[in-house]
Design a protein around this motif. Structure first.
Motif, PDB file in Angstrom:
ATOM      1  N   GLY A   1      44.747  32.120  39.622  1.00  0.00           N
ATOM      2  CA  GLY A   1      44.725  33.209  38.648  1.00  0.00           C
ATOM      3  C   GLY A   1      44.374  32.725  37.250  1.00  0.00           C
ATOM      4  O   GLY A   1      44.150  33.532  36.367  1.00  0.00           O
ATOM      5  N   THR A   2      44.321  31.407  37.031  1.00  0.00           N
ATOM      6  CA  THR A   2      44.051  30.885  35.695  1.00  0.00           C
ATOM      7  C   THR A   2      42.703  30.189  35.593  1.00  0.00           C
ATOM      8  O   THR A   2      42.448  29.495  34.628  1.00  0.00           O
ATOM      9  CB  THR A   2      45.146  29.888  35.272  1.00  0.00           C
ATOM     10  OG1 THR A   2      45.136  28.797  36.189  1.00  0.00           O
ATOM     11  CG2 THR A   2      46.510  30.540  35.231  1.00  0.00           C
ATOM     12  N   PHE A   3      41.846  30.370  36.561  1.00  0.00           N
ATOM     13  CA  PHE A   3      40.559  29.674  36.527  1.00  0.00           C
ATOM     14  C   PHE A   3      39.669  30.219  35.420  1.00  0.00           C
ATOM     15  O   PHE A   3      39.861  31.317  34.927  1.00  0.00           O
ATOM     16  CB  PHE A   3      39.847  29.757  37.877  1.00  0.00           C
ATOM     17  CG  PHE A   3      39.340  31.132  38.228  1.00  0.00           C
ATOM     18  CD1 PHE A   3      38.076  31.540  37.841  1.00  0.00           C
ATOM     19  CD2 PHE A   3      40.118  32.010  38.952  1.00  0.00           C
ATOM     20  CE1 PHE A   3      37.600  32.797  38.151  1.00  0.00           C
ATOM     21  CE2 PHE A   3      39.660  33.270  39.267  1.00  0.00           C
ATOM     22  CZ  PHE A   3      38.402  33.667  38.880  1.00  0.00           C
ATOM     23  N   GLN A   4      38.690  29.382  35.029  1.00  0.00           N
ATOM     24  CA  GLN A   4      37.690  29.776  34.037  1.00  0.00           C
ATOM     25  C   GLN A   4      36.322  29.701  34.693  1.00  0.00           C
ATOM     26  O   GLN A   4      36.093  28.861  35.561  1.00  0.00           O
ATOM     27  CB  GLN A   4      37.689  28.809  32.855  1.00  0.00           C
ATOM     28  CG  GLN A   4      38.968  28.771  32.077  1.00  0.00           C
ATOM     29  CD  GLN A   4      38.915  27.682  31.008  1.00  0.00           C
ATOM     30  OE1 GLN A   4      38.125  26.752  31.075  1.00  0.00           O
ATOM     31  NE2 GLN A   4      39.764  27.810  30.022  1.00  0.00           N
ATOM     32  N   LEU A   5      35.433  30.544  34.262  1.00  0.00           N
ATOM     33  CA  LEU A   5      34.056  30.459  34.731  1.00  0.00           C
ATOM     34  C   LEU A   5      33.391  29.234  34.105  1.00  0.00           C
ATOM     35  O   LEU A   5      33.782  28.787  33.031  1.00  0.00           O
ATOM     36  CB  LEU A   5      33.290  31.720  34.380  1.00  0.00           C
ATOM     37  CG  LEU A   5      33.755  32.990  35.104  1.00  0.00           C
ATOM     38  CD1 LEU A   5      32.981  34.197  34.598  1.00  0.00           C
ATOM     39  CD2 LEU A   5      33.601  32.840  36.608  1.00  0.00           C
TER      40      LEU A   5
END
Length: 169
Positions: A8-12
């Motif tokens: 839920g905390t990933f970044q593109l």
């Protein structure tokens, strides 16, 4: 049991994500040098990699906007210097834009094939460039080792979290 990453905390993908991720990766510090048309050039690199033992090949990355790129793009030979933990000032000098990298207190001499060779490093190589591979805004330079000296004293200098550090036991 290993922890599962919180997806839920990933970044593109972005340049900032890549930079912040690799700040967590400790890397050895090298200075790459070359003879340029207006004198010696050089830059600090943490992208140095051993590629092959037979033939002995190494690689490093260089930005096409770097002040050293025009010389590296044209030269046949480069010097590769593994820095020791006592050389963080030297690493910072070669990393700083606009610095007089070969002025005092940098100690160096002209080496084989006219390559600038830095003094007092744990190890150095003179390499013949065998390829320059486009990679985004960089080039991956492949170079075959011609000769060198790996008998210098000192523990390695590392780059981690945006700072130069010594190796800890």
């Amino acid at each position: 049991m290993t922890a599962t990453p919180d997806l839920g905390t990933f970044q593109l993908a972005s340049p900032d994500l890549l930079r912040s991720t690799f700040r967590r990766h400790a890397a050895g510090v090298a200075v790459i040098t070359a003879r340029g048309s207006h004198g010696p050039v050089g830059f600090t690199a943490t992208s140095l990699t051993s590629v092959s033992a037979d033939p002995p090949l190494v690689s490093f990355g260089i930005g096409t906007g770097a002040s050293s790129w025009p010389a590296v793009a044209e030269t046949e030979h480069v010097g590769i210097h593994i820095l020791g933990e006592h050389q963080s000032d030297l690493a910072a000098t070669f990393a700083r834009s606009g610095a007089d990298r070969f002025g005092a207190p940098t100690s160096w001499r002209e080496g084989p094939e006219g390559v600038p060779v830095l003094d007092d490093v744990p190890a150095w190589l003179v390499c013949r460039i065998v390829g320059r591979v486009p990679a985004g805004d960089h080039r991956i330079v492949l170079a075959e080792v011609v000769l060198g000296d790996s008998t210098g004293a000192g523990r390695p200098l590392l780059y981690h979290q945006g700072r130069f550090n010594g190796l800890r036991d």
